[in-house]
Design an enzyme around this catalytic site. Structure first.
Site, PDB file in Angstrom:
ATOM      1  N   ALA A  70      12.524 -23.475  13.101  1.00 24.36           N
ATOM      2  CA  ALA A  70      12.644 -23.989  11.741  1.00 24.36           C
ATOM      3  C   ALA A  70      14.127 -24.137  11.443  1.00 24.36           C
ATOM      4  O   ALA A  70      14.894 -23.173  11.544  1.00 24.36           O
ATOM      5  CB  ALA A  70      11.992 -23.024  10.756  1.00 24.36           C
ATOM      6  N   SER A  71      14.549 -25.326  11.092  1.00 29.10           N
ATOM      7  CA  SER A  71      15.975 -25.618  10.923  1.00 29.10           C
ATOM      8  C   SER A  71      16.562 -24.883   9.726  1.00 29.10           C
ATOM      9  O   SER A  71      15.847 -24.444   8.816  1.00 29.10           O
ATOM     10  CB  SER A  71      16.189 -27.117  10.753  1.00 29.10           C
ATOM     11  OG  SER A  71      15.741 -27.824  11.885  1.00 29.10           O
TER      12      SER A  71
END
Length: 403
Positions: A70-71
């Site tokens: 997840a960025s």
């Protein structure tokens, strides 16, 4: 009275911090306050879901970088601002991840729009599908698919966004992006990555902005090479079109080094990655150097950032960026310079210092980028510095952006 922040409080506090650092379009800010990131990260403490950090969702058994994550939320926000998706538009996302970004896109395009997200990994695609279903975004289309192929059956798209690192603009994407459509991707060249916003104008893509970022590389693009030096304690990461010969560099670090210093100074929290970016627009010898602690312990000069500093390499010589504390009383106490190794090390160090000096004269400048298919005629290329990849040509030009 319970003063413990609720999940909603934490979400809004994170968005407040992001907006304080970088004003966002109202629609993007509203989407960030609406979509529940914690629901896309089951098993994680909600407090950790609302820190401005990446979260690994699938490890890579064959390498140090995760297969999927997840960025960082602030980077997600920055790229969505670059994309500028509008209600009713059709959007293609390359890299489904947790499904969180697809949910944000669904908020931006609304019920009349369409979002298709693809991922090559079956587990990641399933994770995204389940999270989107759980959070009420069943209308998002999730496909297990090699993102380099895109999803032509649902195109053309008004907007395309890649949430994995891209070394080349794949040929199939050209047919799937509508003329006038917008592509945002973390594009990698000469060892550094920028989130580049591009608009299609007929047979070319033209930029109107780029931002520093870092992403897990897409599976299936292998245009970057690595040369191991000094018994593997030092690595050069370079593009396949660059003439780096590890044999010529085998003993380069056994030779004395030469330091050259610029008149440019930076503060402790000031980014100087723009030096690297500027150098790529003028110099085909630029790549990335990675120096391990073992090499530093053996007396190799410390790069400005040991794991990722720009270097210039020609034949059996190289130079790379260095920094030293110069004046503790100054607002910018750190001086930038270059160290050179090998017979041409002093000349290469001076060359790198010239890039530092040019950057220092306008530290916020970024080049204009034009991207054309690899088969484009030379007569069609705009003026500037060209970089050839497999599926595209990139042309960088600072003069055009300063005009």
């Amino acid at each position: 009275m319970n003063d413990t922040p609720t999940v909603d409080d934490r979400r809004n506090q994170l968005v407040d911090r992001i907006v304080a650092d970088r004003p966002l379009p109202a629609a993007v800010e509203r989407a960030l306050r609406t979509v529940h990131r914690e629901e896309h990260l089951p098993g994680l403490d909600p407090a950790d879901a609302y820190t401005d950090q990446a979260v690994t969702i699938k490890d890579n058994p064959s390498g140090p970088q995760p297969l999927s994550c997840a960025s960082v939320p602030s980077v997600v926000a920055m790229m969505l601002a670059q994309l500028d998706a509008q209600p009713g538009e059709h959007v293609l996302e390359i890299g489904a991840g947790t499904g969180y970004n697809a949910a944000l896109l669904a908020e931006l395009v609304g019920p009349e729009g369409e979002v298709t997200t693809v991922d090559i990994d079956a587990d990641v695609a399933l994770h995204a599908r389940e999270a989107l279903n759980r959070t009420g975004y069943e209308r998002v289309r999730v496909m297990e698919r090699d993102g380099l192929r895109g999803a032509p059956e649902f195109g053309p798209y008004d907007r395309m966004i890649a949430t994995v690192g891209i070394w080349d603009v794949p040929a199939p994407w050209w047919q799937q992006l509508a003329d006038g459509g917008r592509l945002v991707l973390p594009l990698r060249w000469r060892g550094q990555t920028r989130s580049v916003a591009l608009t299609r104008q007929g047979g070319r893509l033209v930029s109107d902005g780029m931002e520093l970022c870092g992403f897990v590389p897409v599976i299936g693009q292998n245009g970057e090479r690595t040369a191991e030096l000094a018994d593997g304690t030092i690595r050069l990461h370079y593009d396949q079109d660059q003439a780096v010969d590890s044999g010529l560099l085998a003993d380069v670090f056994a030779s004395p080094f030469t330091e050259e210093w610029s008149n440019a100074h930076v503060a402790g929290d000031e980014s100087f990655d723009g030096i690297w970016l500027r150098a790529t627009a003028f110099d085909d010898s630029v790549c990335r150097i990675e120096v391990t602690q073992e090499a530093l312990g053996q007396g190799v000069r410390r790069p400005a950032i040991p794991v990722r500093s720009p270097a210039v390499v020609v034949g059996g010589s190289l130079a790379y960026l260095i920094v030293q504390r110069d004046d503790d009383t100054a607002q910018r106490p750190f001086r930038l310079g270059a160290v050179g190794y090998g017979p041409d090390g002093p000349d290469l160090a001076r060359r790198l210092v010239s890039h530092i000096t040019a950057w220092s004269q306008d530290r916020t400048a970024v080049p204009h980028m034009t991207v054309l298919p690899a088969g484009a005629l030379l007569d069609d290329l705009p003026a500037g510095h060209g970089i050839l990849k497999e599926d595209c040509r990139i042309v960088l030009d600072y003069e055009r952006n300063s005009a």
